[in-house]
Enzyme design. Sequence first.
Site, PDB file in Angstrom:
ATOM      1  N   ASP A   1       0.860  -1.179   0.000  1.00 23.86           N
ATOM      2  CA  ASP A   1       0.000   0.000   0.000  1.00 23.86           C
ATOM      3  C   ASP A   1       0.906   1.242   0.000  1.00 23.86           C
ATOM      4  OD1 ASP A   1      -2.091   1.719  -0.036  1.00 23.86           O
ATOM      5  OD2 ASP A   1      -3.124   0.890   1.698  1.00 23.86           O
TER       6      ASP A   1
HETATM    7  C1  BGC Z   1      -4.882   3.448   0.298  1.00 21.59           C
HETATM    8  C2  BGC Z   1      -5.017   2.473  -0.844  1.00 21.59           C
HETATM    9  C3  BGC Z   1      -4.917   3.203  -2.157  1.00 21.59           C
HETATM   10  C4  BGC Z   1      -3.627   3.963  -2.200  1.00 21.59           C
HETATM   11  C5  BGC Z   1      -3.411   4.700  -3.485  1.00 21.59           C
HETATM   12  C6  BGC Z   1      -3.644   4.293   0.149  1.00 21.59           C
HETATM   13  O1  BGC Z   1      -3.571   5.285   1.107  1.00 21.59           O
HETATM   14  O2  BGC Z   1      -4.878   2.744   1.518  1.00 21.59           O
HETATM   15  O3  BGC Z   1      -6.215   1.758  -0.747  1.00 21.59           O
HETATM   16  O4  BGC Z   1      -5.025   2.310  -3.213  1.00 21.59           O
HETATM   17  O5  BGC Z   1      -3.579   4.888  -1.136  1.00 21.59           O
HETATM   18  O6  BGC Z   1      -4.297   5.743  -3.650  1.00 21.59           O
END
Ligand code: BGC
Length: 756
Positions: free
Chosen positions: A303
């Site tokens: 993530d």
């Molecule tokens: C979130 C993800 C997301 C990523 C990119 C993160 O903060 O937890 O679910 O895909 O950001 O936007």
Amino acid sequence: MSVPAARGRMPGAARAPMTAFLRRLLAALLLLAPVAATAQQPALSGPPHLAWRTGAEARAIERRIDALLARMTLAEKIGQLNLWGRGDEFRMEWLTEGRTGAVMNFTEPADIRRVQQAAARSRLGIPPIIGLDAVNGFATYFPQPLGQAATFNPRLVELASYWSAREARAAGVNWTFAPMIDMTRDARWGRVMEGAGEDTHLATVLAGARVAGYHRGGLATSAKHFIGYGEAEGGRDYNSVWIPVSKLWDHHMPPFRAAVDAGAFTVMTSLSAMNGIASTADRSLVTDVLKGRFRFRGFVVSDFESVGELMAHGMARDGADAARRAILAGVDMDMMSGLYDKHLADLVRTGAVPQTRIDDAVRRVLRVKMHMGLFEEAPYEPATAAAQMATPQARADSLAVAREAVVLLRNEGAVLPVKPEVGSIAVVGGLATHQEDWQYSDNVGLPRVRPPKLTDELARLLGDRVRVTSAPGLATRCSLAAGDTAGAVATAAAADLVVVMLGEDCEQIGEGTSRAHLDLPAPQQALLDALIGTGKPVVVIMHTSRPFVLTRFADRVAAILQAFHLGTEGRTALAEVITGRINPSGKLPMTFPRATGQAPIYYDRLPTGRPRIKDFRYETGYLDEKLEPLFPFGFGLSYARFAFDRLALDSATVPLTGAVAGSVRVSNTAGPAGREVVQVYVRQKVGARSRPLRQLRHFEKVEVAAGGEVTVRFAIPVRSLGYHDDQARYRVEPGEYEIYVGNDSNATLSATVTVR
Ligand code: BGC
């Protein structure tokens, strides 16, 4: 959620580029499967339907990867494992230098073209994956996933994902960080809106539907967040998660299993730590379970900066240690922390990370790219994008999903649909009188869809017969500050019916929006009280991204409609429901608590040794609140009245290898034609473990004509009635199982079956 450009990070200085001539020469000589690079390719005629190739084609891809790997330098290999985002610091040269396998948050077609061109100029010309959180739309928005789940209609959920993918694909994106398939039982957690709610069976069916829809629309999926993120303690985002093994496997794993089985190309780890291990460093889950037991062939992406966050978790000494732990856990691609870029080469040289692990990670990334067909794809043509945004068909489908996502929670005296004797309606609340949701302005550079206002849609549908007036009542659309309450009250007092739209919007939705209070914000409650004080019947639309506590007003208003941010056509769908053009058929995918203190609350809880029977102190419950929720899972009213009877099982005993099959009659006894969700719950009466009071095992949405009836058949594999023990072993026990059928999780029509 799309992440603002400012979240991009600087991964260090760019390396010296080789000359263009040398690059082209090498690419021509070395690349076995060159990127198609001609400029005169036909425009996109529709998205490719993505799916894993099989048989000889899949074997040929592995051979092609072998050959490509043999030609890659260590730096080029590690380059494939870096995911960078659009932002001030990201440089297109990093693509040309072979230092970038994937990019994210590029939404402007012309930019995407530049990304592809930069990668095509790299020595090996390996095409990049271009990622974006296309959660519930791109140009045309659909209901939030929680709202999609409220349709209890997998076909519509597939459609919502299809269009989200199709439009993003038309803009040049080819990978989405979706679906989020975290299980969510705690409304305090802001991200419940991205998932399918509390029920494992519903979420599992919809996980498959969402993966299929995205793939049909041309985006590779990333099932996320592996795993347990939805159980953040206290609903506090990013907080630690504690999940026993049996619950992990019974409740959280099935949607991931379904997503992998449906062909998800990638899986994203979580920002959280479960049972003391940050998921980005959890080798036993990422490598042993996901890649081993589930035979997942795609790649695992971290993530956002979660590799770097291993330091904050206290699981890595420094950046190099974080990169080492993540790659050894099985995390193949580093989203935005830049630590693979910075440290992997040294870690390989010193032997801290085996070359074989790098090769496996790169193989997985290349495998996804090849199965997606990226190597053969024509260069993206930005000029084709605009015409593919918010097409009439996309908007019609968005409306179709929104219509079924509206949940009618209360309708005293059948105040809805609006009666012929109603001559005037006051529409109150900034959410109803203002035009735009924040999300619609996200995708810059493309024609914007401006959703209509609720006021205008009601006026349009009701025609001259009814006078529609309006007053915002609150200071802004975000509805967090009091506005002209007196004006709203005067408008309400002058009308026959009041429709007020309350809830959350703006920065109150999604990631990082945990709530300690699930009641209406004070200014909204005060406005509502003032409106109720007029004595006029009040219809409340709850426009929220999670269950709220409605207890303070539920029995003082005439009607309540729940709308989990319905998307571009949401206001139209609401107006259609209010005026009776559409008979509501949405059902709650999450239990609605009576008080915040009840969270987490869900229907498939264990019975306890002291269930609430006599209603006294030494039974489970609260001193100051009822045990039961305000509205149960699966609940939603219709303008029709449905009755369930003639529940019949084909056989009173079934073998372990068989199915609990039977039928039930659904009759529409009063009101217009409508859709009803037949819900079949099962309870194992006695087991080696205490088993849930009931669990949804089958659902089906059926259309029943006015005065008509439908007999619905179901067949639930006995194999699906089991559970996992603390060693993650699955078992189904013989014995008695109770079947409950009805239209919410309190269904009472029942039968018993014996599993032999
Ligand atoms: C979130 C993800 C997301 C990523 C990119 C993160 O903060 O937890 O679910 O895909 O950001 O936007």
